[in-house]
Design a protein around this motif. Sequence first.
Motif, short mmCIF file in Angstrom:
data_model
loop_
_atom_site.label_atom_id
_atom_site.label_comp_id
_atom_site.label_asym_id
_atom_site.label_seq_id
_atom_site.Cartn_x
_atom_site.Cartn_y
_atom_site.Cartn_z
N UNK A 14 -59.33 9.69 -14.95
CA UNK A 14 -59.63 11.16 -14.59
C UNK A 14 -59.35 11.08 -12.70
N UNK A 15 -59.52 9.97 -12.40
CA UNK A 15 -59.18 9.94 -10.75
C UNK A 15 -57.76 9.65 -10.43
N UNK A 16 -56.94 9.33 -11.42
CA UNK A 16 -55.35 8.91 -11.46
C UNK A 16 -55.31 7.65 -11.04
N UNK A 17 -56.15 6.66 -11.59
CA UNK A 17 -56.01 5.22 -11.46
C UNK A 17 -55.56 4.66 -12.80
N UNK A 18 -54.76 3.68 -12.79
CA UNK A 18 -54.35 2.91 -13.78
C UNK A 18 -55.49 2.03 -14.41
N UNK A 19 -55.60 1.77 -15.84
CA UNK A 19 -56.54 1.04 -16.39
C UNK A 19 -56.11 0.50 -17.72
N UNK A 20 -56.25 -0.87 -18.20
CA UNK A 20 -55.59 -1.44 -19.21
C UNK A 20 -56.37 -0.64 -20.43
#
Length: 129
Positions: A96-102
């Motif tokens: 939701x904050x625009x960061x990438x996550x695996x």
Amino acid sequence: MSTTTEPIAEETEQVVRPFAAFLQEQSGGQLHDELSTRLHELIEAVRETGKAGAIALKIDVKPIAGTDGRTVTVTDTVTSKVPKTERPKSIFFVDDTGNLSRTDPRQPVITGLREVESAPAPTQPRSAK
């Protein structure tokens, strides 16, 4: 009876020097060595990737000013287009904050899991009755 003699034109055969001999002498042999190395690298990359590649040789010949036109400078330029292997792709999720996550931030985290011991394999085959 008049006899006229025409001069017999001497046929001179022009001998063309082999291009390979020039390649071995240009830049003190460095051009030949560079082309050999680049061709080897190109073949290896084409075999590895299954994609096409190319080598281009440009030779510039310029007369030296003040000479009778029989003295020239020769420069060479070698360029190659070697196919590259594709880098592996990765899958990420955007939170939701625009960061990438695996991991998918919308997927709940399951806790309390434990490893179960596997049953030993039967030593003798069973017969069907």
